[in-house]
Design a protein around this motif. Structure first.
Motif, PDB file in Angstrom:
ATOM      1  N   SER A 169     -36.391 -41.608  45.210  1.00  0.00           N
ATOM      2  CA  SER A 169     -35.058 -42.199  45.099  1.00  0.00           C
ATOM      3  C   SER A 169     -35.086 -43.675  45.486  1.00  0.00           C
ATOM      4  CB  SER A 169     -34.078 -41.442  46.002  1.00  0.00           C
ATOM      5  OG  SER A 169     -32.773 -41.952  45.868  1.00  0.00           O
ATOM      6  N   TRP A 170     -35.805 -44.002  46.566  1.00  0.00           N
ATOM      7  CA  TRP A 170     -35.909 -45.399  47.008  1.00  0.00           C
ATOM      8  C   TRP A 170     -36.598 -46.259  45.947  1.00  0.00           C
ATOM      9  CZ3 TRP A 170     -39.966 -48.809  48.154  1.00  0.00           C
ATOM     10  CH2 TRP A 170     -39.607 -49.975  48.838  1.00  0.00           C
ATOM     11  N   LEU A 171     -37.628 -45.732  45.341  1.00  0.00           N
ATOM     12  CA  LEU A 171     -38.395 -46.485  44.344  1.00  0.00           C
ATOM     13  C   LEU A 171     -37.564 -46.882  43.129  1.00  0.00           C
ATOM     14  CD1 LEU A 171     -41.774 -44.545  44.414  1.00  0.00           C
ATOM     15  CD2 LEU A 171     -41.527 -47.002  44.794  1.00  0.00           C
ATOM     16  N   VAL A 172     -36.651 -46.014  42.700  1.00  0.00           N
ATOM     17  CA  VAL A 172     -35.933 -46.256  41.444  1.00  0.00           C
ATOM     18  C   VAL A 172     -34.531 -46.812  41.638  1.00  0.00           C
ATOM     19  CG1 VAL A 172     -37.241 -44.458  40.267  1.00  0.00           C
ATOM     20  CG2 VAL A 172     -35.031 -43.890  41.301  1.00  0.00           C
ATOM     21  N   THR A 173     -34.087 -46.971  42.891  1.00  0.00           N
ATOM     22  CA  THR A 173     -32.732 -47.449  43.166  1.00  0.00           C
ATOM     23  C   THR A 173     -32.704 -48.975  43.288  1.00  0.00           C
ATOM     24  OG1 THR A 173     -32.175 -45.392  44.331  1.00  0.00           O
ATOM     25  CG2 THR A 173     -30.779 -47.316  44.745  1.00  0.00           C
ATOM     26  N   PRO A 174     -31.761 -49.647  42.598  1.00  0.00           N
ATOM     27  CA  PRO A 174     -31.632 -51.106  42.747  1.00  0.00           C
ATOM     28  C   PRO A 174     -31.460 -51.484  44.213  1.00  0.00           C
ATOM     29  CG  PRO A 174     -30.310 -50.336  40.905  1.00  0.00           C
ATOM     30  CD  PRO A 174     -30.813 -49.099  41.617  1.00  0.00           C
ATOM     31  N   ALA A 176     -30.893 -54.720  47.067  1.00  0.00           N
ATOM     32  CA  ALA A 176     -30.479 -56.110  47.272  1.00  0.00           C
ATOM     33  C   ALA A 176     -31.636 -56.988  47.720  1.00  0.00           C
ATOM     34  CB  ALA A 176     -29.351 -56.159  48.299  1.00  0.00           C
ATOM     35  N   VAL A 177     -32.589 -56.397  48.435  1.00  0.00           N
ATOM     36  CA  VAL A 177     -33.769 -57.151  48.900  1.00  0.00           C
ATOM     37  C   VAL A 177     -34.545 -57.711  47.714  1.00  0.00           C
ATOM     38  CG1 VAL A 177     -35.990 -56.954  50.090  1.00  0.00           C
ATOM     39  CG2 VAL A 177     -33.969 -55.820  51.021  1.00  0.00           C
ATOM     40  N   PHE A 178     -34.496 -57.001  46.593  1.00  0.00           N
ATOM     41  CA  PHE A 178     -35.209 -57.432  45.387  1.00  0.00           C
ATOM     42  C   PHE A 178     -34.243 -58.002  44.350  1.00  0.00           C
ATOM     43  CE2 PHE A 178     -37.749 -53.704  46.987  1.00  0.00           C
ATOM     44  CZ  PHE A 178     -38.760 -54.469  47.551  1.00  0.00           C
ATOM     45  N   ASP A 179     -33.178 -58.614  44.864  1.00  0.00           N
ATOM     46  CA  ASP A 179     -32.169 -59.252  43.988  1.00  0.00           C
ATOM     47  C   ASP A 179     -31.588 -58.277  42.965  1.00  0.00           C
ATOM     48  OD1 ASP A 179     -32.622 -61.772  45.244  1.00  0.00           O
ATOM     49  OD2 ASP A 179     -34.411 -62.042  43.997  1.00  0.00           O
ATOM     50  N   GLY A 180     -31.382 -57.032  43.397  1.00  0.00           N
ATOM     51  CA  GLY A 180     -30.756 -56.056  42.520  1.00  0.00           C
ATOM     52  C   GLY A 180     -31.725 -55.266  41.657  1.00  0.00           C
ATOM     53  N   ASP A 181     -33.004 -55.620  41.710  1.00  0.00           N
ATOM     54  CA  ASP A 181     -34.009 -54.854  40.959  1.00  0.00           C
ATOM     55  C   ASP A 181     -34.483 -53.678  41.815  1.00  0.00           C
ATOM     56  OD1 ASP A 181     -34.104 -56.371  38.606  1.00  0.00           O
ATOM     57  OD2 ASP A 181     -35.455 -57.829  39.523  1.00  0.00           O
ATOM     58  N   SER A 182     -35.057 -52.679  41.180  1.00  0.00           N
ATOM     59  CA  SER A 182     -35.604 -51.546  41.919  1.00  0.00           C
ATOM     60  C   SER A 182     -37.032 -51.861  42.350  1.00  0.00           C
ATOM     61  CB  SER A 182     -35.599 -50.294  41.042  1.00  0.00           C
ATOM     62  OG  SER A 182     -36.481 -50.466  39.936  1.00  0.00           O
ATOM     63  N   PRO A 183     -37.515 -51.228  43.410  1.00  0.00           N
ATOM     64  CA  PRO A 183     -38.907 -51.443  43.843  1.00  0.00           C
ATOM     65  C   PRO A 183     -39.916 -51.164  42.741  1.00  0.00           C
ATOM     66  CG  PRO A 183     -37.675 -50.357  45.578  1.00  0.00           C
ATOM     67  CD  PRO A 183     -36.769 -50.387  44.384  1.00  0.00           C
ATOM     68  N   ILE A 184     -39.680 -50.129  41.949  1.00  0.00           N
ATOM     69  CA  ILE A 184     -40.647 -49.802  40.885  1.00  0.00           C
ATOM     70  C   ILE A 184     -40.679 -50.910  39.832  1.00  0.00           C
ATOM     71  CG2 ILE A 184     -39.059 -48.490  39.406  1.00  0.00           C
ATOM     72  CD1 ILE A 184     -42.738 -47.598  40.187  1.00  0.00           C
ATOM     73  N   HIS A 185     -39.539 -51.557  39.604  1.00  0.00           N
ATOM     74  CA  HIS A 185     -39.481 -52.679  38.657  1.00  0.00           C
ATOM     75  C   HIS A 185     -40.339 -53.842  39.162  1.00  0.00           C
ATOM     76  CE1 HIS A 185     -37.688 -55.433  35.692  1.00  0.00           C
ATOM     77  NE2 HIS A 185     -37.643 -56.320  36.673  1.00  0.00           N
ATOM     78  N   ILE A 186     -40.245 -54.109  40.470  1.00  0.00           N
ATOM     79  CA  ILE A 186     -41.035 -55.189  41.063  1.00  0.00           C
ATOM     80  C   ILE A 186     -42.518 -54.858  40.993  1.00  0.00           C
ATOM     81  CG2 ILE A 186     -41.455 -56.531  43.149  1.00  0.00           C
ATOM     82  CD1 ILE A 186     -38.741 -57.045  41.847  1.00  0.00           C
ATOM     83  N   VAL A 195     -43.302 -55.406  47.680  1.00  0.00           N
ATOM     84  CA  VAL A 195     -42.779 -54.042  47.808  1.00  0.00           C
ATOM     85  C   VAL A 195     -43.377 -53.362  49.027  1.00  0.00           C
ATOM     86  CG1 VAL A 195     -42.545 -51.788  46.690  1.00  0.00           C
ATOM     87  CG2 VAL A 195     -42.408 -53.876  45.318  1.00  0.00           C
ATOM     88  N   LEU A 196     -44.663 -53.594  49.285  1.00  0.00           N
ATOM     89  CA  LEU A 196     -45.312 -52.991  50.453  1.00  0.00           C
ATOM     90  C   LEU A 196     -44.663 -53.467  51.754  1.00  0.00           C
ATOM     91  CD1 LEU A 196     -49.108 -53.096  49.514  1.00  0.00           C
ATOM     92  CD2 LEU A 196     -47.736 -51.051  49.983  1.00  0.00           C
ATOM     93  N   ARG A 197     -44.326 -54.746  51.844  1.00  0.00           N
ATOM     94  CA  ARG A 197     -43.688 -55.271  53.056  1.00  0.00           C
ATOM     95  C   ARG A 197     -42.363 -54.565  53.314  1.00  0.00           C
ATOM     96  NH1 ARG A 197     -45.453 -60.330  51.074  1.00  0.00           N
ATOM     97  NH2 ARG A 197     -43.371 -60.749  50.219  1.00  0.00           N
TER      98      ARG A 197
END
Length: 205
Positions: A169-174, A176-186, A195-197
């Motif tokens: 769920s965390w991986l695919v959810t937009p 704010a830390v990634f400017d609205g992108d999901s971790p998997i997108h980054i 993403v690791l940080r």
């Protein structure tokens, strides 16, 4: 296997109490548990145990009022728990909407079905049980990545805390830390360290 079966039985018993409130029966509870799968059942039992423990703790009414803590009636608490369970179930189904079975994954990657299950066991692939069938979310696959998966995904999964479903769920959810992108997108764009940080600094329940 015995532990999983026992968990299934305990979860069914717990859920029966809540489904009875909604006018449903054991069959509804059993269907719910079967759909959650072992990972979801483990998460459910953990959450339910925490809720029960919290409810058993007596809070001084005056202190609760001072701290602004709402004291729920038994009926309100039960309704909130049922709603939470429903949302958990709904979220799981959403996460598995775009997924494939282990046979399809094996054909896509050009490996055996056993290899797929080995990689899931080694946390190199994400596999969730849906109605006793292994399902693999499509977001993790990348033809340009190592072994056909998104580069850096294995490392991120290791650094995230919480259940597998919570990690997914965390991986695919937009975020704010990634400017609205999901971790998997980054991750797909090659910024694994970023993403690791973040993964190391958060805890997912």
């Amino acid at each position: 296997m015995r532990a999983k079966a026992k968990n299934q039985m305990v979860a069914v018993d717990m859920l029966q109490k809540y489904f009875q409130e909604l006018g449903s029966d054991e069959a509804a509870a059993r269907f719910f548990v079967d759909t959650l799968g072992p990972e979801g059942v483990a998460c459910l039992l953990s959450r339910m145990s925490s809720v029960s423990a919290e409810r058993n703790q007596e809070i001084d009414p005056a202190l609760a009022e001072l701290l602004g803590i709402k004291r729920f009636t038994p009926h309100e608490a039960k309704s909130l728990e049922v709603t939470s369970l429903y949302n958990f179930f709904k979220r799981r189904r959403e996460l598995l909407d775009n997924s494939i079975g282990s046979i399809e994954a094996a054909e896509m990657l050009g490996v055996s079905k056993q290899t797929i299950h080995d990689r899931i066991r080694e946390n190199k692939l994400i596999g969730l049980i849906e109605s006793n069938v292994m399902r693999l979310p499509l977001f993790q696959f990348d033809p340009t990545g190592p072994d056909g998966t998104v580069s850096g995904l294995t490392e991120v999964l290791k650094d995230l805390s919480g259940s597998l479903l919570s990690k997914v769920s965390w991986l695919v959810t937009p975020n704010a830390v990634f400017d609205g992108d999901s971790p998997i997108h980054i991750l797909r764009h090659g910024d694994t360290e970023r993403v690791l940080r973040e993964a190391r600094s958060v805890g997912v329940a």
